[in-house]
Enzyme design. Structure first.
Site, PDB file in Angstrom:
ATOM      1  N   HIS A 165     -32.856 -50.227  15.076  1.00 27.26           N
ATOM      2  CA  HIS A 165     -33.801 -49.964  16.160  1.00 27.26           C
ATOM      3  C   HIS A 165     -35.151 -49.560  15.582  1.00 27.26           C
ATOM      4  O   HIS A 165     -35.263 -49.245  14.394  1.00 27.26           O
ATOM      5  CB  HIS A 165     -33.277 -48.899  17.128  1.00 27.26           C
TER       6      HIS A 165
HETATM    7  P1  TYD Z   1     -27.324 -44.198  17.652  1.00 33.67           P
HETATM    8  O1  TYD Z   1     -28.686 -44.471  18.174  1.00 33.67           O
HETATM    9  O2  TYD Z   1     -26.325 -45.285  17.641  1.00 33.67           O
HETATM   10  O3  TYD Z   1     -27.455 -43.569  16.196  1.00 33.67           O
HETATM   11  P2  TYD Z   1     -28.031 -44.262  14.856  1.00 33.67           P
HETATM   12  O4  TYD Z   1     -29.480 -44.416  15.053  1.00 33.67           O
HETATM   13  O5  TYD Z   1     -27.752 -43.244  13.817  1.00 33.67           O
HETATM   14  O6  TYD Z   1     -27.287 -45.517  14.596  1.00 33.67           O
HETATM   15  O7  TYD Z   1     -26.716 -42.962  18.470  1.00 33.67           O
HETATM   16  C1  TYD Z   1     -25.355 -42.800  18.756  1.00 33.67           C
HETATM   17  C2  TYD Z   1     -25.201 -41.988  20.025  1.00 33.67           C
HETATM   18  O8  TYD Z   1     -25.690 -40.658  19.868  1.00 33.67           O
HETATM   19  C3  TYD Z   1     -25.939 -42.591  21.214  1.00 33.67           C
HETATM   20  O9  TYD Z   1     -25.124 -42.456  22.361  1.00 33.67           O
HETATM   21  C4  TYD Z   1     -27.161 -41.717  21.377  1.00 33.67           C
HETATM   22  C5  TYD Z   1     -26.695 -40.368  20.843  1.00 33.67           C
HETATM   23  N1  TYD Z   1     -27.779 -39.610  20.158  1.00 33.67           N
HETATM   24  C6  TYD Z   1     -28.259 -38.446  20.754  1.00 33.67           C
HETATM   25  O10 TYD Z   1     -27.830 -38.033  21.849  1.00 33.67           O
HETATM   26  N2  TYD Z   1     -29.228 -37.738  20.102  1.00 33.67           N
HETATM   27  C7  TYD Z   1     -29.740 -38.145  18.907  1.00 33.67           C
HETATM   28  O11 TYD Z   1     -30.627 -37.474  18.339  1.00 33.67           O
HETATM   29  C8  TYD Z   1     -29.238 -39.376  18.316  1.00 33.67           C
HETATM   30  C9  TYD Z   1     -29.779 -39.888  17.007  1.00 33.67           C
HETATM   31  C10 TYD Z   1     -28.255 -40.064  18.980  1.00 33.67           C
END
Ligand code: TYD
Length: 143
Positions: free
Chosen positions: A55
């Site tokens: 992302h």
């Molecule tokens: P995700 O965006 O997949 O993490 P990464 O960027 O590490 O691959 O996030 C996984 C889940 O956690 C998603 O449901 C969103 C939640 N999340 C939060 O609530 N707060 C945060 O700071 C982050 C990074 C994720």
């Protein structure tokens, strides 16, 4: 000319204040981290072949530090130019500006990837489609 976002990516080295008792590494918001830290999360016990991230963020800047083990971070710009960074030392991090596409992968079994963020979590500022990311940057560059 304005810098391409990829040119703003930089490695950070933190001083090691350790002594005969062991290592101590300090990171401080707006000092050796180039923003005030609003959020901290860490990624650990990652399974083999997992790719995280995938992302870009409209607002948030990040610093990633492998406080244990190792991982790789691939950063991609809207033209498909790539930069790959290996994180494998607790006193080294990578700064990622807003609006770069990022992927974290090749996590070692013992990897603990610490992430410092400049903003609180807001799912609305996450761009999860590479096509949308490219479009947004092209619009911004043309306008
Ligand atoms: P995700 O965006 O997949 O993490 P990464 O960027 O590490 O691959 O996030 C996984 C889940 O956690 C998603 O449901 C969103 C939640 N999340 C939060 O609530 N707060 C945060 O700071 C982050 C990074 C994720």
């Amino acid at each position: 000319m304005e810098k391409n976002n990829l040119e703003l990516v930089k490695m950070l080295n933190f001083p090691q204040l350790g002594d005969e008792r062991g290592e101590l590494i300090v990171v401080e918001g707006a000092q050796n981290i180039p923003f005030e830290i609003k959020r901290v999360f860490y990624i650990c016990k990652t399974l083999e072949n997992v790719v995280r991230g995938q992302h870009a963020n409209l607002k948030t800047e990040f610093v990633l530090i492998n406080v244990a083990g190792s991982s790789k971070v691939k950063v991609v710009d809207e033209s498909g130019n790539e930069m790959i960074v290996v994180l494998n030392k607790p006193n080294t991090g990578v700064y990622l500006p807003k609006m770069v596409w990022k992927e974290m992968y090749d996590f070692s079994e013992d990897s603990v990837l610490l992430v410092l963020a400049s903003e609180h979590y807001d799912p609305k500022e996450y761009i999860r489609s590479f096509d949308d990311y490219k479009k947004l940057l092209k619009e911004n560059n043309n306008g």
